[in-house]
Design a protein around this motif. Structure first.
Motif, PDB file in Angstrom:
ATOM      1  N   UNK A 141       0.751  -1.165  -0.068  1.00 18.10           N
ATOM      2  CA  UNK A 141       0.011  -0.132   0.078  1.00 18.10           C
ATOM      3  C   UNK A 141       0.694   1.100  -0.036  1.00 18.10           C
ATOM      4  N   UNK A 142       2.120   1.181   0.172  1.00 21.31           N
ATOM      5  CA  UNK A 142       3.113   2.553  -0.171  1.00 21.31           C
ATOM      6  C   UNK A 142       3.109   2.833  -1.504  1.00 21.31           C
ATOM      7  N   UNK A 143       3.088   1.453  -2.147  1.00 25.05           N
ATOM      8  CA  UNK A 143       3.347   1.862  -3.675  1.00 25.05           C
ATOM      9  C   UNK A 143       2.595   2.930  -4.428  1.00 25.05           C
ATOM     10  N   UNK A 144       1.289   2.802  -4.390  1.00 27.43           N
ATOM     11  CA  UNK A 144       0.597   4.033  -4.965  1.00 27.43           C
ATOM     12  C   UNK A 144       1.084   5.370  -4.774  1.00 27.43           C
ATOM     13  N   UNK A 145       0.896   5.633  -3.476  1.00 26.87           N
ATOM     14  CA  UNK A 145       1.377   6.866  -3.010  1.00 26.87           C
ATOM     15  C   UNK A 145       2.814   7.099  -3.438  1.00 26.87           C
ATOM     16  N   UNK A 146       3.639   6.530  -3.260  1.00 26.27           N
ATOM     17  CA  UNK A 146       4.878   6.587  -4.064  1.00 26.27           C
ATOM     18  C   UNK A 146       4.923   6.715  -5.420  1.00 26.27           C
ATOM     19  N   UNK A 147       4.294   5.974  -6.011  1.00 22.13           N
ATOM     20  CA  UNK A 147       4.010   6.144  -7.812  1.00 22.13           C
ATOM     21  C   UNK A 147       3.747   7.517  -7.832  1.00 22.13           C
ATOM     22  N   UNK A 148       2.795   8.037  -7.206  1.00 23.07           N
ATOM     23  CA  UNK A 148       1.924   9.344  -7.712  1.00 23.07           C
ATOM     24  C   UNK A 148       3.176  10.261  -7.411  1.00 23.07           C
ATOM     25  N   UNK A 149       3.855  10.088  -6.519  1.00 22.67           N
ATOM     26  CA  UNK A 149       4.857  11.358  -6.043  1.00 22.67           C
ATOM     27  C   UNK A 149       5.937  11.103  -6.915  1.00 22.67           C
ATOM     28  N   UNK A 150       6.547  10.043  -7.416  1.00 21.10           N
ATOM     29  CA  UNK A 150       7.756   9.884  -8.097  1.00 21.10           C
ATOM     30  C   UNK A 150       7.260  10.032  -9.668  1.00 21.10           C
ATOM     31  N   UNK A 151       6.328   9.367 -10.089  1.00 23.44           N
ATOM     32  CA  UNK A 151       5.789   9.059 -11.738  1.00 23.44           C
ATOM     33  C   UNK A 151       4.981  10.220 -12.264  1.00 23.44           C
ATOM     34  N   UNK A 152       4.724  11.258 -11.616  1.00 27.23           N
ATOM     35  CA  UNK A 152       3.958  12.449 -12.437  1.00 27.23           C
ATOM     36  C   UNK A 152       4.520  13.445 -12.835  1.00 27.23           C
ATOM     37  N   UNK A 153       5.900  13.557 -12.987  1.00 23.26           N
ATOM     38  CA  UNK A 153       6.361  14.660 -13.412  1.00 23.26           C
ATOM     39  C   UNK A 153       6.893  14.249 -15.086  1.00 23.26           C
ATOM     40  N   UNK A 154       7.601  15.252 -15.640  1.00 22.72           N
ATOM     41  CA  UNK A 154       8.037  14.864 -17.029  1.00 22.72           C
ATOM     42  C   UNK A 154       6.952  15.213 -18.182  1.00 22.72           C
TER      43      UNK A 154
END
Length: 150
Positions: free
Chosen positions: A83-96
């Motif tokens: 369950x930490x994966x979706x929040x970390x995904x949102x944080x790290x993968x929404x740039x670019x």
């Protein structure tokens, strides 16, 4: 949707409004201009979808945390770890840029749906949970696809 309690269904559908609005402002330049002048440029097109999408992906990670709290032992630890994966995904993968961020949010919501299925399979989610989540996730992904493909 049969079997889904009214309040979660209504609130879930209401939570789709920023995604639907963002898609509508992608598709209609006049609506985007009106929305930007009334609400500010942050509340149209990719900006509203990507910011709100990151918030909701993180929020849903926290919602599932409550289901993990009902598990015991290894399953609980495994659930918390997932369950930490979706929040970390949102944080790290929404740039670019909007296309990359939108694509990554699509993958994030699809992955979240897999977690929804897992928690339902483990008997930790209500019986109606996956029906609601499939409906909401489908609309979210379709709305995000508008920004990714146009």
């Amino acid at each position: 949707m049969t079997g889904i309690p009214r309040v979660p269904l209504i609130l879930g559908l209401a939570g789709l409004v920023p995604f639907l609005w963002g898609a509508a402002t992608y598709l209609n330049g006049d609506l985007a201009a009106w929305g930007a002048s009334r609400f500010g440029p942050r509340f149209v097109g990719p900006y509203v979808q990507l910011f709100y999408g990151s918030v909701i992906l993180s929020f849903m990670s926290g919602v599932l945390w409550g289901f993990a709290a009902m598990a015991r032992g290894t399953r609980a630890a495994f659930g918390y770890g997932l369950l930490v994966i979706p929040a970390l995904w949102a944080f790290f993968m929404t740039g670019g840029g909007p296309i990359t961020a939108g694509t990554n949010l699509i993958f994030g919501f699809a992955g979240l749906l897999l977690l929804d299925f897992a928690f339902a399979h483990w008997g930790l989610a209500p019986s109606w949970w996956t029906r609601l989540r499939v409906l909401l996730t489908t609309v979210v992904i379709l709305c995000l696809l508008v920004g990714v493909l146009l």
